[in-house]
Design an enzyme around this catalytic site. Structure first.
Site, PDB file in Angstrom:
ATOM      1  N   CYS A  79     -12.004  -4.137  -0.663  1.00 61.13           N
ATOM      2  CA  CYS A  79     -12.229  -2.902  -1.429  1.00 61.13           C
ATOM      3  C   CYS A  79     -13.063  -3.114  -2.682  1.00 61.13           C
ATOM      4  CB  CYS A  79     -10.897  -2.267  -1.792  1.00 61.13           C
ATOM      5  SG  CYS A  79      -9.888  -1.930  -0.351  1.00 61.13           S
TER       6      CYS A  79
ATOM      7  N   HIS B 197     -10.765   2.289  -8.052  1.00 59.75           N
ATOM      8  CA  HIS B 197     -10.599   2.285  -6.590  1.00 59.75           C
ATOM      9  C   HIS B 197      -9.477   3.262  -6.254  1.00 59.75           C
ATOM     10  CE1 HIS B 197     -10.051   1.195  -2.532  1.00 59.75           C
ATOM     11  NE2 HIS B 197      -9.012   0.394  -2.696  1.00 59.75           N
TER      12      HIS B 197
ATOM     13  N   ASN C 154      -7.765   6.308   0.950  1.00 58.92           N
ATOM     14  CA  ASN C 154      -8.363   5.022   0.603  1.00 58.92           C
ATOM     15  C   ASN C 154      -9.449   4.704   1.637  1.00 58.92           C
ATOM     16  OD1 ASN C 154      -9.000   2.352   0.165  1.00 58.92           O
ATOM     17  ND2 ASN C 154      -6.889   1.626   0.016  1.00 58.92           N
TER      18      ASN C 154
HETATM   19  N1  ACO Z   1       6.576   7.697   5.457  1.00 57.37           N
HETATM   20  C1  ACO Z   1       7.891   7.650   5.177  1.00 57.37           C
HETATM   21  N2  ACO Z   1       8.499   6.539   4.744  1.00 57.37           N
HETATM   22  C2  ACO Z   1       7.744   5.431   4.616  1.00 57.37           C
HETATM   23  C3  ACO Z   1       6.371   5.399   4.907  1.00 57.37           C
HETATM   24  C4  ACO Z   1       5.783   6.611   5.349  1.00 57.37           C
HETATM   25  N3  ACO Z   1       4.479   6.707   5.635  1.00 57.37           N
HETATM   26  N4  ACO Z   1       5.900   4.157   4.678  1.00 57.37           N
HETATM   27  C5  ACO Z   1       6.928   3.421   4.241  1.00 57.37           C
HETATM   28  N5  ACO Z   1       8.053   4.175   4.209  1.00 57.37           N
HETATM   29  C6  ACO Z   1       9.388   3.791   3.793  1.00 57.37           C
HETATM   30  C7  ACO Z   1       9.590   2.278   3.853  1.00 57.37           C
HETATM   31  O1  ACO Z   1       9.962   1.901   5.155  1.00 57.37           O
HETATM   32  C8  ACO Z   1      10.706   2.113   2.847  1.00 57.37           C
HETATM   33  O2  ACO Z   1      11.923   2.459   3.452  1.00 57.37           O
HETATM   34  P1  ACO Z   1      13.244   1.568   3.168  1.00 57.37           P
HETATM   35  O3  ACO Z   1      13.475   1.707   1.683  1.00 57.37           O
HETATM   36  O4  ACO Z   1      14.279   2.233   4.015  1.00 57.37           O
HETATM   37  O5  ACO Z   1      12.902   0.174   3.577  1.00 57.37           O
HETATM   38  C9  ACO Z   1      10.404   3.163   1.780  1.00 57.37           C
HETATM   39  O6  ACO Z   1       9.539   4.119   2.417  1.00 57.37           O
HETATM   40  C10 ACO Z   1       9.725   2.626   0.551  1.00 57.37           C
HETATM   41  O7  ACO Z   1       8.631   1.810   0.966  1.00 57.37           O
HETATM   42  P2  ACO Z   1       7.787   0.981  -0.076  1.00 57.37           P
HETATM   43  O8  ACO Z   1       6.810   0.108   0.662  1.00 57.37           O
HETATM   44  O9  ACO Z   1       8.690   0.362  -1.070  1.00 57.37           O
HETATM   45  O10 ACO Z   1       6.979   2.171  -0.797  1.00 57.37           O
HETATM   46  P3  ACO Z   1       6.053   2.075  -2.060  1.00 57.37           P
HETATM   47  O11 ACO Z   1       6.572   2.992  -3.104  1.00 57.37           O
HETATM   48  O12 ACO Z   1       5.726   0.674  -2.469  1.00 57.37           O
HETATM   49  O13 ACO Z   1       4.702   2.746  -1.518  1.00 57.37           O
HETATM   50  C11 ACO Z   1       2.526   2.109  -0.756  1.00 57.37           C
HETATM   51  C12 ACO Z   1       4.012   2.147  -0.446  1.00 57.37           C
HETATM   52  C13 ACO Z   1       2.016   3.534  -0.830  1.00 57.37           C
HETATM   53  C14 ACO Z   1       1.819   1.355   0.374  1.00 57.37           C
HETATM   54  C15 ACO Z   1       2.267   1.381  -2.103  1.00 57.37           C
HETATM   55  O14 ACO Z   1       3.014   0.195  -2.141  1.00 57.37           O
HETATM   56  C16 ACO Z   1       0.824   1.059  -2.354  1.00 57.37           C
HETATM   57  O15 ACO Z   1      -0.016   1.931  -2.509  1.00 57.37           O
HETATM   58  N6  ACO Z   1       0.455  -0.229  -2.480  1.00 57.37           N
HETATM   59  C17 ACO Z   1      -0.861  -0.637  -2.882  1.00 57.37           C
HETATM   60  C18 ACO Z   1      -1.891  -0.490  -1.820  1.00 57.37           C
HETATM   61  C19 ACO Z   1      -3.247  -0.892  -2.392  1.00 57.37           C
HETATM   62  O16 ACO Z   1      -3.513  -0.814  -3.560  1.00 57.37           O
HETATM   63  N7  ACO Z   1      -4.147  -1.342  -1.592  1.00 57.37           N
HETATM   64  C20 ACO Z   1      -5.428  -1.713  -2.183  1.00 57.37           C
HETATM   65  C21 ACO Z   1      -6.117  -2.592  -1.416  1.00 57.37           C
HETATM   66  S1  ACO Z   1      -6.366  -1.942   0.166  1.00 57.37           S
HETATM   67  C22 ACO Z   1      -7.429  -3.020   0.926  1.00 57.37           C
HETATM   68  O17 ACO Z   1      -7.923  -3.958   0.376  1.00 57.37           O
HETATM   69  C23 ACO Z   1      -7.692  -2.744   2.332  1.00 57.37           C
END
Ligand code: ACO
Length: 334
Positions: free
Chosen positions: A120, A260, A290
């Site tokens: 990214c 980003h 994204n």
């Molecule tokens: N719908 C419903 N529930 C979901 C979903 C979904 N789509 N996805 C995950 N969950 C659940 C998980 O299973 C988890 O359930 P559990 O507590 O029973 O285990 C719960 O939701 C919380 O999941 P987390 O992973 O803790 O959620 P978080 O608040 O961290 O959000 C996210 C996830 C959106 C992916 C976030 O962590 C994020 O944006 N991370 C950064 C991503 C990023 O910046 N990427 C940049 C680089 S990308 C690249 O280089 C290609």
């Protein structure tokens, strides 16, 4: 006497272009595909919808359309382009490069062509190379393109990733001086120790494609979201501070922050740490999700046409991605 920017050669973005596929994938559509909800996606990521390329749209074709728009914006012909840099973590092929395909597609016959893999952060890595080539006198007209067909690598059975990503392309023409956005400073970084946080495990030479890798769905993008989140905030903040300091610009002088577009909460955290008003943080994530390395040029192009920054306004681009990699660039409207 204080030197004006253009007393010396300064690499300047003189043209911008984007391409976004027409097909929209909404949160309601995703609710029918995986166990998720509009509420979860909105509160966790800020994404309302994303664009998905058709079966006949690829990084090369989308990138070519964005590039032609950038050339048109700068009133430069494709035959005068000296070099094409393409950032894509979802290239048409491992070989040939997407840059070579775009070179042919737009008719830039004399241009050299090179792909960059910095996930990214790739567009900002590309700006850095373009700046070096222009300011050293090697080239006069460099196209920097970021183009992604994430939908080809996203596992639509994995709710933790499939709700986040979209497709699209952005491009910038970089020239010597001219009017547009002077690239004042670029800071880049990487931390390969954290390489396992974002991967596409199979189909490279380490794990070649096989029936087993297909069965294990190893050709799709895997991301440890929570860990990535922490690194993203820390690394983007450090890169942005470093870049501002090296460019000699104070935080209060910034007109726009263009981060980003990976997650609205990451953007909020950075805005807070930078003490920059939320309305000065340019956001496209709600519409496009994204789009990996193309989020930054897409946002820059839309900001340019909608907000029309004035002369001497400063814009800070900052990105973060797999590798891990990160980068920041300070631009000044000239
Ligand atoms: N719908 C419903 N529930 C979901 C979903 C979904 N789509 N996805 C995950 N969950 C659940 C998980 O299973 C988890 O359930 P559990 O507590 O029973 O285990 C719960 O939701 C919380 O999941 P987390 O992973 O803790 O959620 P978080 O608040 O961290 O959000 C996210 C996830 C959106 C992916 C976030 O962590 C994020 O944006 N991370 C950064 C991503 C990023 O910046 N990427 C940049 C680089 S990308 C690249 O280089 C290609």
């Amino acid at each position: 006497m204080k030197k004006e920017l253009h007393d010396t050669i300064t690499a300047t973005i003189t043209g911008l272009g984007i391409f976004l596929p027409e097909r929209i994938l909404s949160n309601a559509d995703l609710e029918k595909m995986v166990d998720t909800s509009n509420e979860w996606i909105m509160t966790r990521s800020g994404i309302e919808e994303r664009r998905i390329a058709s079966d006949t749209e690829f990084p090369s074709t989308m990138g070519a359309k964005a590039a032609l728009q950038a050339l048109n914006d700068a009133a430069v012909e494709a035959k005068d382009v000296d070099a094409i840099l393409v950032s894509s973590m979802t290239p048409d092929y491992l070989c040939p490069s997407t840059a070579a395909l775009i070179q042919h597609e737009i008719g830039a016959k004399k241009a050299s062509a090179l792909d960059i893999q910095a996930a990214c952060s790739g567009f900002i890595y590309g700006l850095s190379l373009a700046k070096a080539w222009i300011e050293s006198g090697i080239y006069n007209n460099v196209l920097v393109i970021a183009t992604e067909k994430n939908s080809a690598y996203v596992d639509y059975q994995d709710r933790t990733t499939c709700v986040l990503f979209g497709d699209g392309a952005g491009a910038a023409l970089v020239q010597k001086n001219g009017s547009g956005y002077a690239i004042r400073h670029v800071c880049l970084g990487a931390d390969g120790e954290q390489s396992e946080l974002i991967t596409i495990p199979a189909s490279g030479s380490r794990i070649p494609a096989s029936q087993e890798t297909l069965n294990l769905r190893q050709h799709y993008l895997k991301m440890m979201g929570k860990e990535v989140f922490k690194h993203a905030v820390r690394r983007m903040e450090a890169a942005a501070s470093d870049c501002l300091e090296k460019a000699g610009i104070a935080q209060e002088e910034l007109s726009w922050l263009i981060p980003h577009q990976a997650n609205i909460r990451i953007m909020e955290a950075i805005a807070k740490r930078f003490n920059i008003p939320w309305e000065r943080v340019y956001r496209t994530i709600q519409h496009f999700g994204n789009t990996s390395s193309s989020t930054v040029p897409i946002a820059l192009s839309l900001l340019d046409s909608k907000e029309k920054p004035k002369k001497n306004e400063h814009l800070l681009l900052v990105a973060f991605g797999g590798g891990l990699t990160w980068g920041a660039a300070l631009l000044t409207k000239v």
